[in-house]
Enzyme design. Structure first.
Site, short mmCIF file in Angstrom:
data_model
loop_
_atom_site.label_atom_id
_atom_site.label_comp_id
_atom_site.label_asym_id
_atom_site.label_seq_id
_atom_site.Cartn_x
_atom_site.Cartn_y
_atom_site.Cartn_z
N ASP A 179 22.45 6.11 15.19
CA ASP A 179 23.14 4.85 15.37
C ASP A 179 24.27 4.96 16.74
OD1 ASP A 179 23.29 3.20 12.30
OD2 ASP A 179 21.56 3.81 13.37
N SER B 269 -19.63 -13.35 13.12
CA SER B 269 -19.52 -12.46 11.87
C SER B 269 -21.11 -11.87 11.79
CB SER B 269 -19.44 -13.81 10.75
OG SER B 269 -19.40 -12.84 9.65
N LEU B 270 -21.42 -11.45 10.82
CA LEU B 270 -22.68 -10.83 10.79
C LEU B 270 -23.63 -11.42 9.69
CD1 LEU B 270 -21.61 -6.87 10.83
CD2 LEU B 270 -23.00 -8.35 12.60
N GLU C 95 -22.85 2.07 10.95
CA GLU C 95 -21.70 2.33 10.56
C GLU C 95 -21.20 2.02 9.22
OE1 GLU C 95 -19.55 0.12 13.68
OE2 GLU C 95 -20.87 0.87 15.32
N LYS D 44 -19.32 -0.36 6.98
CA LYS D 44 -18.55 -1.73 6.67
C LYS D 44 -17.23 -1.67 6.48
CE LYS D 44 -19.50 -6.47 5.97
NZ LYS D 44 -18.41 -7.11 6.34
N CYS E 270 8.79 -5.26 -30.32
CA CYS E 270 8.52 -4.31 -29.30
C CYS E 270 7.89 -2.82 -29.92
CB CYS E 270 9.69 -4.02 -28.49
SG CYS E 270 9.73 -2.87 -27.29
N CYS F 56 11.11 -0.26 -29.09
CA CYS F 56 12.41 -0.32 -29.77
C CYS F 56 12.25 -1.28 -30.98
CB CYS F 56 13.57 -0.57 -28.82
SG CYS F 56 13.42 -2.65 -28.41
#
Ligand code: IVH
Length: 688
Positions: A37, A86-87, A120, A122, A423, A426
């Site tokens: 700083d 898009s595809l 490739e 995707k 619990c 505990c």
């Protein structure tokens, strides 16, 4: 005055500005300063002095003129020069055959069997458009509606693997050249490891989890504050380039484009392959069906593109997708296994989470032994019982989940799950809040599970980040009694650490060094570390912007805390109660005693200055303000209890008008909304 003095000053100012901008970016955006700083302050002060001595050198762009520390993106709109489509999907091998038939028809050829295709992976992320001008990354945008996306440039700049500057490429005559302009397409994603880290943190904080890395990547990229994006560790692969340069030609084939991307220094997913004919495409798809699970990023299919770019033009596109490519999608894997028993875990907040312990089974590349059942309601909904055969899959391909029970296979003697009333750690009776999904152990300060989880959280990365202290060491420290509360991490010394089993001197020294460094963490980290109920990492960050010290936050009233956007009565009550709790007060005193920073340094903070004139009033800003940038103006409004909004309505109290105001002015006038000039607005702020 000597001209040379002025010229020297001018030269130095031109050196200082980019340097300071760079370090500001590292500090504020990346949260990763490269210099101390004090070094930064030296540079900044030098610039200030030069500008004071030669006021003509002071420009509105100078870092000294930009008030406000939080750089933010406003998501302005970006028109894509090349629409982002898009595809079409192929859901199996038959769909690939059909695509082949369509190609044969369109290309009027039967010999598609020899055509080159690039396969490739995707990547399951979100598509992104980048623009580099003269090699510099100048703009990055989401796909949006394909024509217009959101400007997320600053957020994208936080991605480490994305070059901010491109490499020159070699021209056919051997010269090197950086393209004048290039539009890149790619996929921003989150690695599975980073995704798990984010979700673990959210789970610790009791916040909603992201369903998959894609959502997480998208949520992270759309953060208004790039510092939040930077923390989320996004990655990127690029897969297309449109060159705009008089000397550099657009490649002729897709595989040449991939090479060009690499030459420019852009990250390209390395598994892609140039193959010939649909049968080789199918081989690639089957090979990666299994292999993809070994990667640290999610792939939901294979993108297959014709290699010859002339064919791309020839085939054209529908309004949704181009005809030259198709996305082969892998089906999600669903597997049967036996649920052996249910374990109940107790978390940091006391929430009890049921977990299905499964007969180990391989799904999507890994062996799965456990799957979260979330809560009591989920068990009821599924009617799942120990011994049941269940169908398991990975949600988002990553997180194992029980989908349903195979009732036909249920054993005659099966018994419904007995949900614990006490619990499991505990033995305190569990309670369930009126609108809460989880049963909780209320023994906050006595339940060993909760104490240990809280301490693990305290030292965690997003909290005090004490490197080298993980789950195992926390457990050892708690069991040995060396650490009973969070402040005890700062009371450790070499002798005490060396009493632990398997602790060497080197490791101990490193832990002490890390603890020392953690004492100086900013308030955002400390507030996150304290484990205030309902306050996760993001909320802690917001709280610290308004209340940059423990004192300020602890003494803030619920009303003041609620001024922060996104803070409702639940959070404000939780914060107020937390700081009134005697255990918290004791802990804060102890942290102070051990020298832990309880206040952000002066320049990092902005404190609340609630003003009657602004309290509860809604402001909209239009046009450019001369004296302060929009973010700073909005922050100042919020700090005084006002609201900053982006559109004028009948609920708007004031429209602040800067230079070149937009259509908001006419709208405000038609609605009789009070209009303030910049000067009037500044007067209003000053009145506080
Ligand atoms: S090419 C017009 N290549 O998948 C063609 N897309 O389902 C544009 N995607 O919107 C896309 N990996 O977000 C392409 N190697 C890859 C990809 C890829 C992931 C995404 C992209 C696209 C979506 C289509």
């Amino acid at each position: 005055m000597l001209a040379t003095d002025f010229e020297q000053a001018q030269k130095r100012v031109q050196e200082l500005i980019p340097k300071i901008e760079h370090h500001r970016f590292c500090y504020y955006v990346l949260d990763n300063p490269e210099i101390e700083d004090i070094e930064f302050d030296k540079l900044f002060n030098e610039l200030l002095e030069l500008e004071t001595k030669f006021p003509e050198l002071r420009t509105p762009e100078s870092p000294t003129q930009k008030v406000g520390t939080a750089p933010s993106t406003e998501f302005k709109q970006v028109h894509h020069r090349h629409p982002m489509l898009s595809l079409a999907n192929a859901m199996g091998a038959e769909d690939l055959d059909k695509w082949q038939e369509r190609l044969e028809k369109a290309l009027d050829s039967n010999d598609v069997s020899k055509l080159g295709f690039v396969c490739e992976l995707k990547i399951d992320g979100l598509s992104i458009a980048l623009t580099y001008k003269d090699g510099e990354l100048v703009e990055g945008a989401t796909r949006g509606n394909g024509e217009v996306g959101e400007d997320v440039t600053l957020n994208l700049k936080t991605i480490k693997s994305l070059p901010k500057k491109l490499n020159a490429i070699t021209l056919p005559d051997g010269r090197k050249k950086i393209p004048a302009e290039v539009d890149i397409r790619g996929e921003v994603f989150m690695s599975i490891q980073s995704f798990s880290e984010v979700n673990k943190q959210l789970e610790d904080d009791g916040e909603a989890l992201f369903a998959n890395p894609r959502n997480c990547a998208s949520g992270s990229l759309r953060q208004k504050d790039p510092r939040k994006t930077a923390k989320r560790k996004l990655s990127i692969w690029t897969y297309n380039a449109y060159i705009h340069d008089l000397e550099i030609e657009q490649p002729q084939s897709h595989h040449a484009t991939m090479n060009l991307l690499k030459e420019l220094g852009l990250p390209v997913e390395p598994s892609y392959k140039l193959v010939h004919g649909i049968s080789e495409v199918k081989e690639f798809c089957s090979l990666w069906d299994e292999k993809r699970h070994s990667l640290d990023y999610q792939t939901d299919g294979i993108v297959i593109k014709l290699d010859d770019l002339k064919l791309w033009d020839w085939l054209g596109a529908t309004s949704h997708s181009p005809r030259f490519a198709i996305a082969f999608k892998y089906p999600p894997e669903e597997i049967e296994t036996v649920l052996e028993y249910i374990e109940f875990d107790v978390g940091r907040t006391g929430a009890v989470t049921p977990c299905a312990m499964l007969k180990p089974v391989k799904i999507a590349g890994t062996t799965v032994k456990r799957a979260s059942l979330h809560n009591y309601d989920q068990i009821q909904r599924l009617d799942v019982r120990p011994g049941d055969t269940v169908v398991v899959r990975k949600a988002g391909e990553i997180i194992p989940e029980v989908l349903r029970v195979v009732i036909e296979k249920r054993q005659a003697n099966s018994e419904p799950v007995v949900y614990p009333t006490n619990c499991p750690i505990c033995d305190t009776a569990l309670v369930r809040g009126a609108d809460e999904a989880a049963f909780k152990c209320p023994n906050i300060h006595g339940c060993k599970a909760q104490i240990t989880r809280r301490l693990e959280h305290f030292v965690g990365k997003e909290a005090m980040n004490i490197d080298g202290v993980g789950e195992v060491l926390v457990k050892q420290l708690v069991e040995s009694g060396l650490v009973q509360d969070a402040a005890d991490f700062f009371s450790l010394d070499l002798d005490s650490l060396l009493t632990l089993e398997r602790m060497g001197k080197k490791s101990a020294e490193k832990i002490l060094q890390q603890a020392e460094a953690a004492k100086k963490r900013p308030m955002a980290n400390l507030f996150a570390a304290l484990g205030i109920p309902h306050v996760g990492v993001n909320m802690a960050f917001d709280l610290a912007q308004y209340f940059p010290s423990v004192d300020k936050l602890a003494s803030a009233s619920a009303e003041e805390i609620e001024k922060i956007e996104g803070v409702g009565p639940n959070i404000s009550r939780s914060v107020s109660e937390f700081f009134k709790n005697p255990q918290t007060i004791k802990l804060i005193e102890k942290l102070e005693k051990y020298g832990v920073n309880l206040e952000d340094s002066a320049d990092a903070k902005a404190s609340l200055k609630v003003s009657d004139a602004l309290l509860g009033k809604s402001f909209v800003i239009t046009g450019t303000l001369k004296g302060l940038d929009r973010l700073k103006a909005e922050t100042e409004i919020k700090l005084r209890g006002g609201k900053a909004s982006s559109s004028v309505s009948k609920n708007t109290s004031y429209l602040v008008v800067g230079e070149n105001p937009g259509s908001k002015l006419a709208k405000a006038e038609s609605l009789n909304v009070k209009v303030l000039s910049e000067d009037e607005f500044l007067e209003l702020l000053k009145a506080t």
